[in-house]
Enzyme design. Structure first.
Site, PDB file in Angstrom:
ATOM      1  N   HIS A  53     -15.902 -10.144 -19.382  1.00  0.00           N
ATOM      2  CA  HIS A  53     -14.517 -10.609 -19.525  1.00  0.00           C
ATOM      3  C   HIS A  53     -13.583  -9.482 -19.100  1.00  0.00           C
ATOM      4  O   HIS A  53     -13.941  -8.291 -19.181  1.00  0.00           O
ATOM      5  CB  HIS A  53     -14.226 -10.987 -20.973  1.00  0.00           C
ATOM      6  CG  HIS A  53     -14.921 -12.226 -21.429  1.00  0.00           C
ATOM      7  ND1 HIS A  53     -14.567 -12.884 -22.582  1.00  0.00           N
ATOM      8  CD2 HIS A  53     -15.961 -12.924 -20.911  1.00  0.00           C
ATOM      9  CE1 HIS A  53     -15.337 -13.937 -22.756  1.00  0.00           C
ATOM     10  NE2 HIS A  53     -16.202 -13.981 -21.743  1.00  0.00           N
ATOM     11  N   GLU A  55     -11.058  -8.122 -20.525  1.00  0.00           N
ATOM     12  CA  GLU A  55     -10.796  -7.134 -21.568  1.00  0.00           C
ATOM     13  C   GLU A  55     -11.937  -6.128 -21.693  1.00  0.00           C
ATOM     14  O   GLU A  55     -11.715  -4.922 -21.782  1.00  0.00           O
ATOM     15  CB  GLU A  55     -10.612  -7.810 -22.932  1.00  0.00           C
ATOM     16  CG  GLU A  55      -9.500  -8.824 -23.000  1.00  0.00           C
ATOM     17  CD  GLU A  55      -9.991 -10.255 -22.765  1.00  0.00           C
ATOM     18  OE1 GLU A  55     -10.695 -10.509 -21.767  1.00  0.00           O
ATOM     19  OE2 GLU A  55      -9.658 -11.122 -23.594  1.00  0.00           O
ATOM     20  N   CYS A  83     -11.035 -13.723 -26.911  1.00  0.00           N
ATOM     21  CA  CYS A  83     -12.052 -14.437 -27.693  1.00  0.00           C
ATOM     22  C   CYS A  83     -12.539 -13.504 -28.805  1.00  0.00           C
ATOM     23  O   CYS A  83     -12.154 -12.325 -28.868  1.00  0.00           O
ATOM     24  CB  CYS A  83     -13.205 -14.852 -26.785  1.00  0.00           C
ATOM     25  SG  CYS A  83     -14.191 -13.469 -26.160  1.00  0.00           S
ATOM     26  N   CYS A  86     -14.184 -10.263 -27.459  1.00  0.00           N
ATOM     27  CA  CYS A  86     -13.214  -9.295 -26.952  1.00  0.00           C
ATOM     28  C   CYS A  86     -12.362  -8.716 -28.078  1.00  0.00           C
ATOM     29  O   CYS A  86     -12.035  -7.530 -28.065  1.00  0.00           O
ATOM     30  CB  CYS A  86     -12.354  -9.937 -25.873  1.00  0.00           C
ATOM     31  SG  CYS A  86     -13.287 -10.304 -24.370  1.00  0.00           S
TER      32      CYS A  86
END
Length: 149
Positions: A53, A55, A83, A86
């Protein structure tokens, strides 16, 4: 242009690039002492890695730049509410402030879902600022998924 908008614009640029690569258009930048030290867009498909992801990648890159596992005093700007995975990484990295654009009622882990930072087991919760460039973040996601359908 305020620094907050300038940094979120950089995250939006990363999201656009991710979308052009066929990735879900989410972007993130890590800022320390007023300077962007790392940036990333989603790369889950390119890397065949569900943890890639924006992040996570931005945090990894910032840690590499600073040669430190913790990013004390750093801020993270991301185009979508993180999420749970993260959110946990942000906590473990000791990010000072989290700025995000669009809310994610289905997959978010900050203000939705498990609300990671509100849990008694959370050791560090960043200051959270939601809705930064929200309409731009939403438009990128809607346009991306509209093209897929």
């Amino acid at each position: 242009m305020t620094p907050t908008i300038r940094f979120m614009d950089a995250a939006l640029d990363e999201a656009r690039l991710a979308g052009q690569r066929g990735e879900v258009p989410i972007g993130a930048v890590v800022v320390k002492d007023g300077t962007i030290i790392a940036r990333a867009g989603n790369e889950t498909r390119a890397l065949n890695d569900v943890t890639a992801h924006a992040e996570i990648l931005a945090i990894r890159r910032a840690s590499s730049v600073l040669q430190a596992e913790r990013l004390n005093g750093a801020d993270l700007y991301v185009t979508l509410e993180p999420c749970a995975m993260c959110a946990a990484a942000i906590s473990f990295a000791r990010i000072r402030r989290l700025y995000y654009g669009a809310e994610d009622a289905k997959g978010g882990g900050v203000h939705h879902g498990g609300r990671f930072y509100a849990q008694p087991t959370c050791h560090h919760a960043p200051d959270v600022y939601a809705g930064i460039a929200e309409s731009d973040s939403i438009a990128l996601l809607k346009d991306f998924f509209a093209e897929k359908r």
